[in-house]
Design a protein around this motif. Sequence first.
Motif, mmCIF file in Angstrom:
data_model
loop_
_atom_site.group_PDB
_atom_site.id
_atom_site.type_symbol
_atom_site.label_atom_id
_atom_site.label_comp_id
_atom_site.label_asym_id
_atom_site.label_seq_id
_atom_site.Cartn_x
_atom_site.Cartn_y
_atom_site.Cartn_z
ATOM 1 N N VAL A 235 0.831 -1.199 0.000
ATOM 2 C CA VAL A 235 0.000 0.000 0.000
ATOM 3 C C VAL A 235 0.868 1.253 0.000
ATOM 4 O O VAL A 235 0.622 2.214 -0.741
ATOM 5 C CB VAL A 235 -0.948 -0.004 1.221
ATOM 6 N N ASP A 258 -3.432 -5.620 -5.898
ATOM 7 C CA ASP A 258 -4.474 -4.802 -5.280
ATOM 8 C C ASP A 258 -3.918 -3.901 -4.182
ATOM 9 O O ASP A 258 -4.456 -2.814 -3.939
ATOM 10 C CB ASP A 258 -5.577 -5.689 -4.704
ATOM 11 N N HIS A 262 -4.610 -0.081 -3.913
ATOM 12 C CA HIS A 262 -5.195 0.523 -2.708
ATOM 13 C C HIS A 262 -4.412 1.756 -2.280
ATOM 14 O O HIS A 262 -4.989 2.788 -1.921
ATOM 15 C CB HIS A 262 -5.184 -0.490 -1.556
ATOM 16 N N LEU A 265 -5.177 4.648 -4.616
ATOM 17 C CA LEU A 265 -6.507 5.203 -4.353
ATOM 18 C C LEU A 265 -6.502 6.054 -3.081
ATOM 19 O O LEU A 265 -7.088 7.145 -3.037
ATOM 20 C CB LEU A 265 -7.532 4.078 -4.208
ATOM 21 N N ARG A 266 -5.844 5.540 -2.049
ATOM 22 C CA ARG A 266 -5.820 6.253 -0.764
ATOM 23 C C ARG A 266 -5.099 7.587 -0.888
ATOM 24 O O ARG A 266 -5.562 8.611 -0.382
ATOM 25 C CB ARG A 266 -5.159 5.385 0.302
ATOM 26 N N SER A 289 -10.491 -7.055 0.264
ATOM 27 C CA SER A 289 -10.750 -5.632 0.478
ATOM 28 C C SER A 289 -10.992 -4.859 -0.809
ATOM 29 O O SER A 289 -11.313 -3.660 -0.754
ATOM 30 C CB SER A 289 -9.564 -5.005 1.225
ATOM 31 N N ALA A 290 -10.875 -5.495 -1.968
ATOM 32 C CA ALA A 290 -10.991 -4.768 -3.237
ATOM 33 C C ALA A 290 -12.350 -4.094 -3.387
ATOM 34 O O ALA A 290 -12.441 -2.945 -3.816
ATOM 35 C CB ALA A 290 -10.722 -5.711 -4.403
ATOM 36 N N ALA A 293 -12.895 -0.818 -1.172
ATOM 37 C CA ALA A 293 -12.121 0.402 -1.437
ATOM 38 C C ALA A 293 -13.048 1.531 -1.876
ATOM 39 O O ALA A 293 -14.200 1.310 -2.252
ATOM 40 C CB ALA A 293 -11.078 0.125 -2.519
ATOM 41 N N LEU A 297 -12.702 -1.211 -6.224
ATOM 42 C CA LEU A 297 -11.609 -1.442 -7.173
ATOM 43 C C LEU A 297 -11.979 -2.416 -8.288
ATOM 44 O O LEU A 297 -12.356 -3.562 -8.035
ATOM 45 C CB LEU A 297 -10.390 -1.970 -6.416
ATOM 46 N N SER A 338 -13.740 1.893 -10.032
ATOM 47 C CA SER A 338 -12.484 2.643 -10.207
ATOM 48 C C SER A 338 -12.083 2.842 -11.666
ATOM 49 O O SER A 338 -11.016 3.387 -11.950
ATOM 50 C CB SER A 338 -11.349 1.948 -9.451
#
Length: 344
Positions: A235, A258, A262, A265-266, A289-290, A293, A297, A338
């Motif tokens: 990440v 991913d 992530h 994206l964050r 977790s995709a 998000a 995602l 996304s």
Amino acid sequence: MSRDEPNASDEPVATEGRAGRRPTIYDIAQKVGLNPSTVSRALNKPGRTNAATEEKIRAAAGELGYRVNPMARSLPTGLTGTFAIVLPDITNPVHFELIRGAEQVARASGFTLIVSETEASAELELETIETLQPSVDGLLVVASRLADEELAALAREKPIVAANHSAPSLPSVIPHLVMGLTAAMDHLHDLGHRSVAYLGLGDIQINRARWDLTLDLATTRGISAVEITVDAPTVAAGADALRRVRASGVTAVLAYNDLVAHGLLRAARSGGVQLPESFSVIGFDDIFSAELAAPALTTLRSPLREIGTRAMQTLIDPERNRVASKVVLPLELVVRESTAAPRT
């Protein structure tokens, strides 16, 4: 030794049978109506007996409370009943389902599976494999940092099966990169994207295969492609890449995994960069977790548990675990929030 006693390789651990004594393979043979040698082969050499027969024998063994003693079994055979799975990063969620698939196969076959991490270091991976080899019957190596010739040399000592990356000299179980990346590039092209950045790991073998294919697919579709290298598949590394992504001027990003996606994206959200309006993002693996998000995602779904299952089935099969082969499993595009058409 009397005829009714098992030999050392068939000796169960101390478990009481229905008659108040420890059950033996002869009890199982009597229950299922088969020869004791067939029972022994099914319990000690999975895959060497008809699948239905093996299932029947294992069910009867379970009912009687029989368990093979791996220490006793190793005496006449030299086998330990233990296998190892070697991973670059045990904290990466991509490995959770892969480990589960391998563990289920090992447990169902009466074997023990141990897990070892290499911290994504080729040097530590080599050291780890060499350390484990005397104590295990084979190794499942995931996303190896070693070259094919290095793995082939190690496999001369104990069987090695490659999972989630291709090793031409070994049995390998991999996702279908052409299928997945083709779908990803077609999706971006259909949305109107004509420039894409690939966030990858540089010269690592598994990364080179993805970047080379991405470049070829982009070129044939009239999409310009640039590679942006990240330090690690994490990440934090994805977040650090935001400035370079924006400077590149691309309208879409394909991330190595991913976790990198992530992070991107964050960082974009923290920096006030609107996604997918500013650029689209596609991940790789579809970890749990995709879909959580923000935005959810779009990613390539890798059949992680099946990769672990199929790789472990190959590893425990002495007729297949030293024969170079390749099992290729579907890699599917999952479209979420996304990705969108680029701004005009």
